[in-house]
Scaffold this motif. Structure first.
Motif, PDB file in Angstrom:
ATOM      1  N   SER A 184       0.832  -1.209   0.000  1.00  0.00           N
ATOM      2  CA  SER A 184       0.000   0.000   0.000  1.00  0.00           C
ATOM      3  C   SER A 184       0.864   1.256   0.000  1.00  0.00           C
ATOM      4  O   SER A 184       0.598   2.217  -0.748  1.00  0.00           O
ATOM      5  CB  SER A 184      -0.928   0.002   1.222  1.00  0.00           C
ATOM      6  N   ILE A 185       1.889   1.251   0.849  1.00  0.00           N
ATOM      7  CA  ILE A 185       2.781   2.414   0.942  1.00  0.00           C
ATOM      8  C   ILE A 185       3.448   2.677  -0.404  1.00  0.00           C
ATOM      9  O   ILE A 185       3.461   3.815  -0.904  1.00  0.00           O
ATOM     10  CB  ILE A 185       3.849   2.183   2.030  1.00  0.00           C
ATOM     11  N   VAL A 186       3.994   1.633  -1.008  1.00  0.00           N
ATOM     12  CA  VAL A 186       4.699   1.795  -2.284  1.00  0.00           C
ATOM     13  C   VAL A 186       3.747   2.277  -3.375  1.00  0.00           C
ATOM     14  O   VAL A 186       4.066   3.192  -4.147  1.00  0.00           O
ATOM     15  CB  VAL A 186       5.373   0.477  -2.684  1.00  0.00           C
ATOM     16  N   LYS A 187       2.572   1.680  -3.442  1.00  0.00           N
ATOM     17  CA  LYS A 187       1.612   2.065  -4.481  1.00  0.00           C
ATOM     18  C   LYS A 187       1.198   3.528  -4.328  1.00  0.00           C
ATOM     19  O   LYS A 187       1.101   4.268  -5.321  1.00  0.00           O
ATOM     20  CB  LYS A 187       0.387   1.153  -4.421  1.00  0.00           C
ATOM     21  N   PRO A 225       3.471  11.154  -4.983  1.00  0.00           N
ATOM     22  CA  PRO A 225       4.777  11.382  -4.356  1.00  0.00           C
ATOM     23  C   PRO A 225       4.775  12.511  -3.343  1.00  0.00           C
ATOM     24  O   PRO A 225       5.594  12.525  -2.427  1.00  0.00           O
ATOM     25  CB  PRO A 225       5.692  11.697  -5.546  1.00  0.00           C
ATOM     26  N   GLU A 226       3.828  13.426  -3.474  1.00  0.00           N
ATOM     27  CA  GLU A 226       3.775  14.545  -2.530  1.00  0.00           C
ATOM     28  C   GLU A 226       3.431  14.098  -1.118  1.00  0.00           C
ATOM     29  O   GLU A 226       3.672  14.837  -0.144  1.00  0.00           O
ATOM     30  CB  GLU A 226       2.746  15.585  -2.999  1.00  0.00           C
ATOM     31  N   LEU A 227       2.890  12.886  -0.968  1.00  0.00           N
ATOM     32  CA  LEU A 227       2.579  12.381   0.365  1.00  0.00           C
ATOM     33  C   LEU A 227       3.836  12.210   1.215  1.00  0.00           C
ATOM     34  O   LEU A 227       3.766  12.211   2.441  1.00  0.00           O
ATOM     35  CB  LEU A 227       1.841  11.037   0.267  1.00  0.00           C
ATOM     36  N   ASP A 228       4.965  12.032   0.558  1.00  0.00           N
ATOM     37  CA  ASP A 228       6.230  11.875   1.279  1.00  0.00           C
ATOM     38  C   ASP A 228       7.207  12.975   0.864  1.00  0.00           C
ATOM     39  O   ASP A 228       8.381  12.720   0.580  1.00  0.00           O
ATOM     40  CB  ASP A 228       6.832  10.493   0.997  1.00  0.00           C
ATOM     41  N   VAL A 233       9.015   8.714   4.909  1.00  0.00           N
ATOM     42  CA  VAL A 233       8.602   7.344   4.603  1.00  0.00           C
ATOM     43  C   VAL A 233       9.712   6.618   3.852  1.00  0.00           C
ATOM     44  O   VAL A 233      10.047   5.462   4.153  1.00  0.00           O
ATOM     45  CB  VAL A 233       7.300   7.339   3.775  1.00  0.00           C
ATOM     46  N   ARG A 234      10.294   7.282   2.890  1.00  0.00           N
ATOM     47  CA  ARG A 234      11.385   6.692   2.122  1.00  0.00           C
ATOM     48  C   ARG A 234      12.550   6.306   3.038  1.00  0.00           C
ATOM     49  O   ARG A 234      13.185   5.262   2.861  1.00  0.00           O
ATOM     50  CB  ARG A 234      11.844   7.685   1.049  1.00  0.00           C
TER      51      ARG A 234
END
Length: 293
Positions: free
Chosen positions: A23-26, A32-35, A40-41
């Motif tokens: 879920s995180i990767v998808k 990408p703005e979520l991280d 997270v990365r």
């Protein structure tokens, strides 16, 4: 758990941790703005390392753990690897490379297991054979593993080609988060060509071709009960199956409305306030349904 399984720990169980990563990767790929700050990365870089995967692999290689997470957790690991494989990102490529030895081990184990599994498991929970095969087939096709794909197709046809008259009247059972009938129908939509699938589905689930076909969403009465809350997941997985069936047979377009109704019925339950019995996994199933997998 952190010592034995240093990548996939910290959740209710191993498989939930795995599909939590999916879920995180998808979501990171799509939004990408979520991280934006890279937090997270950073966590993923700390967890998904070659050294940690060696330890994870050693756990599976223990003779006492040969059947651990077979095949539900295995299939979600393949789905995670598929998501990484299709992400043009330097970190994702490194994570994919780190996970590959464990993925390879479980692919081989799956190929050994299938000929020994004479009969499919038709439950509505983790050990449902069709669900595991369906996710695994997605992975095999995406990465071009032709031998794994061939094994999945061979045994899917062996398990299900002769099936007829799957009766939704007996679904759901009280703990289901998968529909035995619909999971099988979805899998076969991926395995058979359109003409053969259309003929097979008319004998397997003729009710889907009824213009008056209806399917009401399942109702959860206690969201703190880890088994009863499975029924919210059933609404999402049903939706994913119905969407998949329509992809193969567009004439069944009316099933899409039923799928959307199932999603809408349960989507409001996903929040930070939801009980952990549901919140640790239902987001994944909602994402799976919404993404049209």
């Amino acid at each position: 758990p952190k010592v034995l399984r240093p990548v996939f720990y910290g959740c209710y169980d191993w498989h939930s941790s795995v599909h939590g990563y999916w879920s995180i990767v998808k979501l990171m790929k799509q939004f990408p703005e979520l991280d934006a700050n890279g937090e997270v990365r950073k966590v993923l870089n700390q967890h998904i390392t070659a050294d940690n995967v060696i330890i994870e692999k050693a756990f599976f290689e223990d003779k006492n753990n040969l059947g651990f997470e077979r095949t539900y957790g295995w299939a979600w690991l393949f789905k995670l690897q598929e998501e990484l494989h299709t992400w043009n990102d330097p970190d994702a490529k490194r994570w994919e490379q780190a996970l590959q030895p464990l993925v390879d081990l479980l692919v081989q184990r799956y190929k050994v297991y299938l000929p020994k599994q004479l009969y499919p498991i038709r439950t509505g929970q983790h050990d449902n054979t069709a669900f595991g095969l369906s996710l695994s087939l997605d992975y095999a096709r995406t990465v071009g593993d032709e031998s794994f794909e061939a094994a999945i197709k061979e045994h899917s046809l062996r398990y299900y080609k002769q099936d007829v008259n799957c009766n939704l009247a007996y679904e759901p059972s009280g703990n289901d988060f998968l529909s035995p009938c619909l999971e099988e129908a979805f899998l076969m939509s991926k395995v058979m060509n359109k003409q053969d699938y259309n003929a097979w589905l008319k004998t397997f689930m003729p009710v889907l071709f009824d213009k008056d076909f209806k399917l009401e969403p399942a109702v959860v009465k206690d969201r703190t009960d880890g088994k009863l809350v499975h029924l919210d997941g059933l609404n999402y997985s049903r939706a994913a199956c119905l969407k998949g069936i329509v992809k193969q047979i567009p004439e069944l377009e009316a099933l899409k409305a039923i799928a959307e109704n199932h999603i809408a019925f349960s989507i409001g339950n996903i929040s930070a306030k939801d009980d952990y019995m549901g919140s640790h996994w239902l987001g994944t199933f909602a994402l799976y349904a919404l993404s049209g997998e």
